[in-house]
Every structure is written in structure tokens, then in C-alpha cells.
Design a protein around this motif. Structure first.
Motif, PDB file in Angstrom:
ATOM      1  N   ALA A   9     -63.800  -7.231  15.436  1.00 42.67           N
ATOM      2  CA  ALA A   9     -63.980  -6.681  16.791  1.00 42.67           C
ATOM      3  C   ALA A   9     -65.153  -7.334  17.507  1.00 42.67           C
ATOM      4  CB  ALA A   9     -64.158  -5.169  16.728  1.00 42.67           C
ATOM      5  N   ALA A  10     -66.239  -7.587  16.789  1.00 42.52           N
ATOM      6  CA  ALA A  10     -67.439  -8.169  17.397  1.00 42.52           C
ATOM      7  C   ALA A  10     -67.170  -9.552  17.996  1.00 42.52           C
ATOM      8  CB  ALA A  10     -68.563  -8.258  16.372  1.00 42.52           C
ATOM      9  N   GLU A  11     -66.127 -10.226  17.512  1.00 42.61           N
ATOM     10  CA  GLU A  11     -65.801 -11.575  17.992  1.00 42.61           C
ATOM     11  C   GLU A  11     -64.528 -11.610  18.829  1.00 42.61           C
ATOM     12  OE1 GLU A  11     -65.722 -14.201  14.598  1.00 42.61           O
ATOM     13  OE2 GLU A  11     -67.516 -13.246  13.761  1.00 42.61           O
ATOM     14  N   ALA A  12     -63.954 -10.450  19.107  1.00 44.90           N
ATOM     15  CA  ALA A  12     -62.662 -10.390  19.791  1.00 44.90           C
ATOM     16  C   ALA A  12     -62.775 -10.429  21.302  1.00 44.90           C
ATOM     17  CB  ALA A  12     -61.908  -9.134  19.349  1.00 44.90           C
ATOM     18  N   GLY A  13     -63.986 -10.437  21.843  1.00 46.39           N
ATOM     19  CA  GLY A  13     -64.161 -10.406  23.289  1.00 46.39           C
ATOM     20  C   GLY A  13     -64.011  -8.988  23.814  1.00 46.39           C
ATOM     21  N   LEU A  14     -64.390  -8.793  25.042  1.00 48.28           N
ATOM     22  CA  LEU A  14     -64.359  -7.458  25.640  1.00 48.28           C
ATOM     23  C   LEU A  14     -62.948  -6.880  25.645  1.00 48.28           C
ATOM     24  CD1 LEU A  14     -65.673  -5.101  27.113  1.00 48.28           C
ATOM     25  CD2 LEU A  14     -65.296  -6.338  29.254  1.00 48.28           C
ATOM     26  N   VAL A  15     -61.998  -7.640  26.139  1.00 50.07           N
ATOM     27  CA  VAL A  15     -60.621  -7.148  26.203  1.00 50.07           C
ATOM     28  C   VAL A  15     -60.085  -6.929  24.791  1.00 50.07           C
ATOM     29  CG1 VAL A  15     -58.275  -7.690  26.959  1.00 50.07           C
ATOM     30  CG2 VAL A  15     -60.202  -8.181  28.461  1.00 50.07           C
ATOM     31  N   GLY A  16     -60.404  -7.837  23.885  1.00 52.01           N
ATOM     32  CA  GLY A  16     -59.985  -7.679  22.496  1.00 52.01           C
ATOM     33  C   GLY A  16     -60.535  -6.407  21.879  1.00 52.01           C
ATOM     34  N   ARG A  17     -61.804  -6.131  22.109  1.00 51.64           N
ATOM     35  CA  ARG A  17     -62.408  -4.894  21.585  1.00 51.64           C
ATOM     36  C   ARG A  17     -61.717  -3.664  22.158  1.00 51.64           C
ATOM     37  NH1 ARG A  17     -67.009  -7.951  22.291  1.00 51.64           N
ATOM     38  NH2 ARG A  17     -67.660  -6.818  24.148  1.00 51.64           N
ATOM     39  N   LEU A  18     -61.398  -3.717  23.438  1.00 53.02           N
ATOM     40  CA  LEU A  18     -60.683  -2.594  24.053  1.00 53.02           C
ATOM     41  C   LEU A  18     -59.296  -2.417  23.427  1.00 53.02           C
ATOM     42  CD1 LEU A  18     -61.651  -3.123  27.798  1.00 53.02           C
ATOM     43  CD2 LEU A  18     -62.456  -1.298  26.276  1.00 53.02           C
TER      44      LEU A  18
END
Length: 185
Positions: A9-18
Motif C-alpha cells: 500500500a505504501a508504494e501503490a500511490g494515492l489512488v492505489g491506497r484508496l
């Protein structure tokens, strides 16, 4: 462990984290294929959009028929993740998952009706290498499900072949979704 690591999650980007948060809320965990596909953001989005589109578009067949055919394709390819997740989805849809133990005997087992037998045999024929689909088989399926149902069944089996082959090749294995029944009601 997959052959390509899941994107944390920490490397997934903002949209990825969402999206990860949404998946955790909806499914109780982030599906590993979802996080592995995040390694290629364009493929990640293409897969997500396709899954949603197919989910909305495929409404012609009874769920039990569609899900059995998809499950059978996953077992034939050998994708333990797809089998695990698919079993959980069937359980949550209120389908009888105990009969999945007898799917190899579907042709004459009393737990399967004629429409289910046709769909499972079609999944076998579509998943075989080379494919063994016959004109007679397609005619029987069209008679049973209509053209729209036949197209839906074919698309669902084809989609599961793509999923199962992709996940199996990437080394993604069962995640315990069915055992834990992670989806929250």
C-alpha cells in the motif's frame, strides 16, 4: 508467494491506497492478484474496469450455472487462488459449495442438473488445449440458454481462463478467502 511481489500500500500511490482500502472493506483483505497487477498500473486499471463491466453485463444465466462453469475452468487450469475465491463467492451467493467435491463426476452425479452439465462440459472443452468445442455442443447450449446466455457463458469461461492462466503463471496461490470467508456480509 507470487513470482512478482505484490505492491505494498505504501508504494501503490494515492489512488492505489484508496483502492486497497476499498478492497479491504469490501473483501476483508486486498486480493493478491489486485496488488500484483498494481506493478503495471495500466494493466491494473484495465483488469479492474473489465471485471466491473463483466459483473454488470452478465445477468442472463442463473448464477449457479455461471459460477460452476467459471469454477470448472479455474480447476482445469489449476489456479488455486481462483478456486479459493470462487468457492467463497459461491458460498456467499447461497450456492451449495459441498457439491464442488463431486465436480469431476458431474456427467452422472445427481447433484448436477442437465443445464449445469452442459455448462461444465463447455468449460472443459473451452479450457482444453487444443479446444474441443463442437458445433453440437454450441447448439445444445444455445437451445438451453439462448444466444445471449451462450455468449455470456462463453465470455465468462474465457475470462476465467485469462484470469486463471495469468494468476497461475504469476505464482499467485490461494489466499484463504473461502476458509476465512473474508467477505463481510
Amino acid at each position: 508467494m507470487p513470482r512478482i511481489p505484490a505492491v505494498p500500500a505504501a508504494e501503490a500511490g494515492l489512488v492505489g491506497r484508496l483502492m486497497y482500502a476499498y478492497m479491504r472493506r469490501r473483501l476483508g483483505d486486498v486480493p493478491e492478484p489486485f496488488a500484483v497487477l498494481r506493478n503495471n498500473r495500466k494493466v491494473f486499471w484495465a483488469a479492474g474496469v473489465a471485471e466491473l463491466a463483466y459483473e454488470k453485463a452478465c445477468t442472463q444465466l442463473p448464477k449457479r450455472v455461471r459460477e460452476l462453469a467459471v469454477y470448472r475452468a479455474a480447476t482445469r487450469v489449476g489456479c488455486s487462488w481462483c478456486v479459493d475465491f470462487g468457492t467463497m463467492l459461491q458460498r456467499l451467493d447461497g450456492l451449495d459449495v459441498d457439491r464442488l467435491q463431486h465436480i469431476d463426476d458431474y456427467a452422472d452425479h445427481p447433484l448436477y442438473d442437465e443445464h449445469e452439465r452442459l455448462a461444465i462440459a463447455y468449460a472443459d472443452a473451452m479450457t482444453a488445449q487444443p479446444m474441443t468445442v463442437t458445433d453440437e455442443q454450441v447448439a445444445a447450449l444455445e437451445a438451453a440458454f439462448g444466444r445471449a446466455g451462450l455468449v455470456e457463458l462463453t465470455a465468462q469461461i474465457g475470462l476465467e481462463n485469462m484470469r486463471a492462466r495469468t494468476y497461475h503463471a504469476l505464482g499467485i496461490t490461494d489466499q484463504g478467502f473461502d476458509a476465512a470467508c473474508k467477505v463481510r456480509g
